[in-house]
Design an enzyme around this catalytic site. Structure first.
Site, PDB file in Angstrom:
ATOM      1  CE  LYS A  49       4.541  -6.058   3.500  1.00 35.96           C
ATOM      2  NZ  LYS A  49       3.257  -4.970   3.730  1.00 35.96           N
TER       3      LYS A  49
ATOM      4  CG  ASP B 105       5.412  -0.953   6.591  1.00 39.41           C
ATOM      5  OD1 ASP B 105       6.721  -0.176   5.914  1.00 39.41           O
ATOM      6  OD2 ASP B 105       4.483  -1.226   5.916  1.00 39.41           O
TER       7      ASP B 105
ATOM      8  CE  LYS C 139       3.446   1.450   8.102  1.00 37.63           C
ATOM      9  NZ  LYS C 139       1.302   1.369   7.713  1.00 37.63           N
TER      10      LYS C 139
ATOM     11  CG  ASP D 121       4.865  -5.183   7.114  1.00 40.39           C
ATOM     12  OD1 ASP D 121       3.743  -6.104   6.915  1.00 40.39           O
ATOM     13  OD2 ASP D 121       5.702  -3.875   5.991  1.00 40.39           O
TER      14      ASP D 121
ATOM     15  CG  ASP E 182       3.056   3.107   4.382  1.00 38.02           C
ATOM     16  OD1 ASP E 182       3.694   1.748   4.956  1.00 38.02           O
ATOM     17  OD2 ASP E 182       1.739   3.264   5.473  1.00 38.02           O
TER      18      ASP E 182
ATOM     19  CD  GLU F 238       5.584  -1.747   2.537  1.00 35.49           C
ATOM     20  OE1 GLU F 238       5.406  -0.852   2.906  1.00 35.49           O
ATOM     21  OE2 GLU F 238       5.301  -2.995   3.784  1.00 35.49           O
TER      22      GLU F 238
ATOM     23  NE  ARG G 274       0.086  -1.959  -2.364  1.00 40.06           N
ATOM     24  CZ  ARG G 274      -0.819  -1.432  -2.717  1.00 40.06           C
ATOM     25  NH1 ARG G 274      -1.905  -1.138  -3.241  1.00 40.06           N
ATOM     26  NH2 ARG G 274      -1.928  -1.402  -1.235  1.00 40.06           N
TER      27      ARG G 274
END
Ligand code: BES
Ligand code: ZN
Ligand code: ZN
Length: 489
Positions: free
Chosen positions: A257, A262, A269, A280, A339, A341, A343
């Site tokens: 990933k 993020d 967030k 991230d 959020d 994201e 996956r």
């Protein structure tokens, strides 16, 4: 820079000699060292307890300017990780006082229960990793890495462990590369920049490097991944690194990933959750650094690294909660929360990788869920798969490298939680509980029958406060693990 040496302690001149000391038994068979330990233990403040420390300046027994003795605690507690942490701490001490070199003694003698190879490997790793200094963003470079780290061993060990030394140095250099990528702030690793940094370094190795730019990603219909990157000014990239040795029978694929920041997207967030989200892309860093390392280690298997890189930002062009996107595999996904994201980019990378390379085994690594950190804490990764044997092998590698992995279940009935009224699947669960599991179940819908495992490193990818052989920031979690694992698969 890291060396194994066998010198006469009475004669050798050195700035500093560091000796590990056991509390209840002797772990040295060198009479000069024994004398120094005896002298230290005569002081009431030094018993050899973990964390105990004493320093002698210009002691008569040796020609070192300083000798530091460091307590390791009781013999039964001295495992490879204790030695790794000791060596890291020893090196960091010398870095702090600005020395150019150190001589560290390797414990030996009949009392030591752990095998010599694991002990020396751990000490070399700790010493190498502990010497990492990341001061790129400081005007005044106060700390400098040591120029020479010497591990004092018996004469026959210098040659015997020479190859292991080369391997450890290579793997640890890869770990440091991943650490630096993770620690780099997001304004210096926007997708285009981060992608360039990876391809430049990978290009110097014997790796096939290919990049899909945004136009190609659109043409090839990476709909889920593109939705995540849609809000950012920096364009998304998919990088593929291939290491193909002659005669390889198997292909192992690694997918990481790569969200360079993020923010949560439109589901922004809150303060407190945003500040660390530069990390991230730790999965991507681990995969890229592993491939660069693999090119030097030259294992017999073919290894493919697939790295989707995006930035998750809110803006007028960002995807919205409620949007439906079509994934690379053709399945439609309702975005319940922008959020979740990671996956979304992973399913496109997984489907693409499986379609193109038909790997024997595919492993994804990602800072995927806060739920995994709640379940296992900040030091242990979650491992999720339908293949119990694969999980066992990963746990075993994790034990060896002390990148601890713990298996979480994949219950079939939890899949219901991902149902969407509108699309084929939804990217969030209808339950607030078990988020690490539902995230993995979401991914599992895109891997077909391929042998697959997901590693959630949201906890151990970085640390706020440094420890033995790692400073504050990215930990490089995954690189040592994968390098060990690739020999076992
Ligand atoms: N990048 C985060 C996960 C994360 C959390 C990594 C803490 C490192 C430390 C991920 O994209 C995320 O935001 N996940 C959400 C999922 C939720 C919206 C279903 C989470 O875990 O809260
Ligand atoms: Zn997120
Ligand atoms: Zn994320």
């Amino acid at each position: 820079m890291l060396k194994l040496t066998s010198v006469d302690l009475k004669k050798v001149k050195t700035e500093i000699l560091i000796i590990p000391v056991c509390e209840d038994k002797t772990i040295h068979d060198n009479p000069t060292i024994s004398l120094l330990i005896k002298k230290a233990k005569q002081l009431k403040e030094f018993t050899g307890k973990k964390g105990d420390e004493v320093i002698f300046y210009d002691p008569g027994e040796v020609k070192a300017k300083r000798v530091i003795l460091i307590g390791l605690g009781k013999l039964e507690k001295i495992d490879p990780e204790a030695l790794r942490a000791f060596a890291g701490k020893a090196v960091k001490k010398c870095v702090k006082i600005n020395l150019p070199e150190v001589l560290i003694t390797f414990p030996r003698g009949k009392n030591i229960k752990i095998n010599v190879t694991s002990a020396i490997e751990a000490m070399m790793e700790g010493a190498f990793l502990g010497n990492h200094v990341f001061n790129k963003y400081k005007k005044e470079k106060k700390l400098k890495p040591l120029k020479r780290i010497n591990l004092l061993v018996k004469a026959d060990m210098v040659k015997k462990y020479g190859r292991l030394l080369t391997r450890v140095s290579t793997v640890c250099a890869g770990t440091i590369l991943a650490r630096e990528w993770v620690t780099t702030p997001s304004n210096d690793k926007k997708p285009e920049q981060f992608a360039k940094s990876i391809t430049t370094l990978a290009g110097k190795e014997k790796l096939k490097v290919s990049v899909l730019n945004e136009k190609e990603l659109k043409q090839k219909k990476f709909g889920a991944m593109l939705a995540v990157g849609a809000g950012s000014h920096s364009k998304s990239r998919m990088i593929v690194l291939e290491y193909s040795p002659k005669g390889a029978k198997k292909t192992i694929a690694l997918v990481g990933k790569g969200v360079t920041f993020d923010s949560g997207g439109i589901n922004l967030k809150p303060t407190g959750s945003l500040e660390d989200m530069k990390i991230d892309m730790s999965g991507a860093a681990a995969v890229a650094a592993t491939l660069i390392t693999v090119a030097k280690l030259k294992p017999k298997v073919k290894v493919v690294g697939v790295i989707p890189i995006v930035e998750n930002m809110p803006s007028g062009s960002a995807c919205r909660p409620g949007d439906v996107v079509k994934s690379y595999a053709g399945k439609t996904v309702e975005i319940g929360n922008t959020d979740a994201e990671g996956r979304l980019i992973l399913i496109d990378a997984l489907s693409f990788c499986i379609k193109k390379y038909k790997p024997h085994t595919i492993i994804d690594i990602a800072t995927l869920t806060g739920a995994c950190v709640i379940a296992l804490g900040e030091k242990i990764a979650g491992v999720l798969s339908f293949d119990d044997e694969l999980v066992k092998i990963i746990e075993l590698s994790g034990k060896k490298t002390h990148e601890r992995c713990w298996s979480l279940p994949m219950p079939d009935d939890y899949k219901e939680l991902l149902k969407s009224d509108l699309a084929d699947i939804k990217n969030i669960s209808s339950s607030r509980w078990g988020g690490a599991i539902t995230a993995a179940l979401f991914l599992s819908e895109f891997v077909g029958d391929t042998r697959w495992v997901h590693i959630d490193i949201a906890g151990p990818a970085y640390i706020k406060k440094g420890h033995g052989y790692c400073g504050a920031g990215g930990t490089g979690f995954g690189v040592r693990l994968f390098c060990d694992l690739l020999d076992k698969l």
